[in-house]
Design a protein around this motif. Sequence first.
Motif, mmCIF file in Angstrom:
data_model
loop_
_atom_site.group_PDB
_atom_site.id
_atom_site.type_symbol
_atom_site.label_atom_id
_atom_site.label_comp_id
_atom_site.label_asym_id
_atom_site.label_seq_id
_atom_site.Cartn_x
_atom_site.Cartn_y
_atom_site.Cartn_z
ATOM 1 N N LEU A 35 -21.119 -12.781 -90.654
ATOM 2 C CA LEU A 35 -20.728 -14.184 -90.678
ATOM 3 C C LEU A 35 -19.449 -14.331 -91.494
ATOM 4 O O LEU A 35 -19.239 -13.598 -92.462
ATOM 5 N N ALA A 36 -18.609 -15.272 -91.115
ATOM 6 C CA ALA A 36 -17.385 -15.540 -91.869
ATOM 7 C C ALA A 36 -17.318 -17.019 -92.216
ATOM 8 O O ALA A 36 -17.723 -17.881 -91.426
ATOM 9 N N VAL A 37 -16.803 -17.284 -93.417
ATOM 10 C CA VAL A 37 -16.644 -18.652 -93.908
ATOM 11 C C VAL A 37 -15.250 -18.784 -94.508
ATOM 12 O O VAL A 37 -14.510 -17.807 -94.624
ATOM 13 N N ALA A 38 -14.902 -19.993 -94.923
ATOM 14 C CA ALA A 38 -13.571 -20.225 -95.475
ATOM 15 C C ALA A 38 -13.544 -20.197 -96.991
ATOM 16 O O ALA A 38 -12.525 -19.848 -97.585
ATOM 17 N N THR A 39 -14.660 -20.567 -97.632
ATOM 18 C CA THR A 39 -14.656 -20.755 -99.081
ATOM 19 C C THR A 39 -15.794 -19.990 -99.751
ATOM 20 O O THR A 39 -16.822 -19.697 -99.119
ATOM 21 N N PRO A 40 -15.651 -19.691 -101.042
ATOM 22 C CA PRO A 40 -16.746 -19.041 -101.775
ATOM 23 C C PRO A 40 -18.029 -19.859 -101.747
ATOM 24 O O PRO A 40 -19.121 -19.299 -101.619
ATOM 25 N N ASP A 41 -17.903 -21.170 -101.870
ATOM 26 C CA ASP A 41 -19.095 -22.023 -101.889
ATOM 27 C C ASP A 41 -19.881 -21.919 -100.585
ATOM 28 O O ASP A 41 -21.118 -21.937 -100.591
ATOM 29 N N GLU A 42 -19.156 -21.827 -99.470
ATOM 30 C CA GLU A 42 -19.838 -21.686 -98.181
ATOM 31 C C GLU A 42 -20.595 -20.363 -98.110
ATOM 32 O O GLU A 42 -21.701 -20.295 -97.551
ATOM 33 N N TYR A 80 -23.721 -20.629 -100.225
ATOM 34 C CA TYR A 80 -24.660 -21.506 -99.514
ATOM 35 C C TYR A 80 -25.478 -20.701 -98.499
ATOM 36 O O TYR A 80 -26.701 -20.868 -98.397
ATOM 37 N N LEU A 81 -24.822 -19.814 -97.778
ATOM 38 C CA LEU A 81 -25.542 -18.980 -96.815
ATOM 39 C C LEU A 81 -26.505 -18.025 -97.518
ATOM 40 O O LEU A 81 -27.657 -17.868 -97.100
ATOM 41 N N ARG A 82 -26.039 -17.383 -98.582
ATOM 42 C CA ARG A 82 -26.921 -16.479 -99.329
ATOM 43 C C ARG A 82 -28.131 -17.237 -99.883
ATOM 44 O O ARG A 82 -29.263 -16.749 -99.836
ATOM 45 N N ASN A 83 -27.899 -18.433 -100.399
ATOM 46 C CA ASN A 83 -28.993 -19.225 -100.963
ATOM 47 C C ASN A 83 -30.007 -19.644 -99.907
ATOM 48 O O ASN A 83 -31.143 -19.999 -100.243
ATOM 49 N N LYS A 138 -23.851 -9.421 -93.419
ATOM 50 C CA LYS A 138 -22.526 -9.323 -94.021
ATOM 51 C C LYS A 138 -21.870 -10.700 -93.980
ATOM 52 O O LYS A 138 -21.991 -11.427 -92.983
ATOM 53 N N ILE A 139 -21.188 -11.054 -95.061
ATOM 54 C CA ILE A 139 -20.475 -12.333 -95.137
ATOM 55 C C ILE A 139 -19.080 -12.060 -95.677
ATOM 56 O O ILE A 139 -18.915 -11.334 -96.658
ATOM 57 N N LEU A 140 -18.086 -12.661 -95.038
ATOM 58 C CA LEU A 140 -16.694 -12.540 -95.472
ATOM 59 C C LEU A 140 -16.126 -13.922 -95.749
ATOM 60 O O LEU A 140 -16.251 -14.829 -94.921
ATOM 61 N N VAL A 141 -15.493 -14.072 -96.921
ATOM 62 C CA VAL A 141 -14.746 -15.288 -97.234
ATOM 63 C C VAL A 141 -13.310 -15.075 -96.769
ATOM 64 O O VAL A 141 -12.603 -14.203 -97.280
ATOM 65 N N LEU A 142 -12.872 -15.875 -95.816
ATOM 66 C CA LEU A 142 -11.554 -15.686 -95.212
ATOM 67 C C LEU A 142 -10.423 -16.247 -96.071
ATOM 68 O O LEU A 142 -9.281 -15.809 -95.960
ATOM 69 N N SER A 187 -13.182 -16.155 -111.113
ATOM 70 C CA SER A 187 -14.539 -16.483 -111.559
ATOM 71 C C SER A 187 -15.597 -16.181 -110.505
ATOM 72 O O SER A 187 -16.776 -16.000 -110.833
ATOM 73 N N PHE A 188 -15.186 -16.120 -109.243
ATOM 74 C CA PHE A 188 -16.155 -15.873 -108.173
ATOM 75 C C PHE A 188 -16.422 -14.388 -107.954
ATOM 76 O O PHE A 188 -17.462 -14.016 -107.409
#
Length: 367
Positions: A61-68, A71-74, A80-84, A90-91
Amino acid sequence: MTENYRPTKAVIDLGAIEKNLAAFKERSQGAELIAVVKADAYGHGAIEVANRAVESGVQFLAVATPDEAVYLRNHGFQTKILVLGATPASFLPVAQKEEIAVAAISLEWLQMAAAAVEPGLLPLKIHLKVDTGMRRVGVLTEEAPIAIEFIRQHPFEFAGIFTHFATADEESGELFQRQVREMKSVIDQVDDPQVLVHVSNSAAAIMHPELAYGAVRIGISMYGIAPSPYVEEKMPFKLLPALSLETEVVHVKKVKAGETLSYGATYRSEKDEWIATLPIGYADGMLRGLQGQDVLIRGERMPIVGRICMDQCMVRLNEQVPVGEKVQLIGKQRDGLVRIDEWAEKLGTIPYEIPCILTKRIPRMYH
């Protein structure tokens, strides 16, 4: 369970999303699919869409932001998740703990990341973003060898490398061809089968299957929306729209000839007319620029008249209808069809924007 008392709702066909993904899997000749669920899955609902994507075999899965990503992990996603997009220092320890991959977007970012990672945790998974022409984020092509060497010399996991095409949804021109050439020259320098190469967005995956490499990123077209009219004309398979928008008539009255409607009195009836009020307005994402756009009632097109209000709008009827009559704002009703593209054209924008502007006040229903 929350009950929705207002009849306005967006209906999401998860089966259509699954079929669109299957078509891309076949088109991409075995390359891995990266399902892009940023911006709440383009307004369709990230959790529900991601669930269906994973159920259909997608493992990335791919998202745009760390928060997104968090959110998926939670919500229990172990894929696999990638922040684009850009990620702050801090993240990065969070990304290490949660095994979330991040995009390396500049040489300066890499230096920051090397100082920010926490020893003792899993190595930070990095996908090197190469800016071959978008000029948004990413290392320049000539900087790529330095970035690759830096990643290899520091406690990172070099998980992937990617770029983003600026004009993949247009007839191939010089910029697209230059981006392809530049990215190929960078890929040749990596020479490591463990580094996942992904360059294609929806448009490139449709128009240039030879560029599938290890994976393709499927965003807008996973939801059944063509990236552009040009691509839609050339589609080798049919996309199935996933989103429809519907409501009901909540009020009907007969307006006399010469009377005006709504704020600013911008609409004046030419004859006695039946007018229906719908419980949807610009606070829901039905922007004022959609005045004049058709809706479907009993399968027939009827126009929005007068200025769209915050919570309501009005439609000129072909005939009197009762309160509770079904109204299709986007999608099919009987033999009629209102496409997302119509809203985009009316608003002077692109279809991508339409599902994203439908606010949270409109509940999403899934089937």
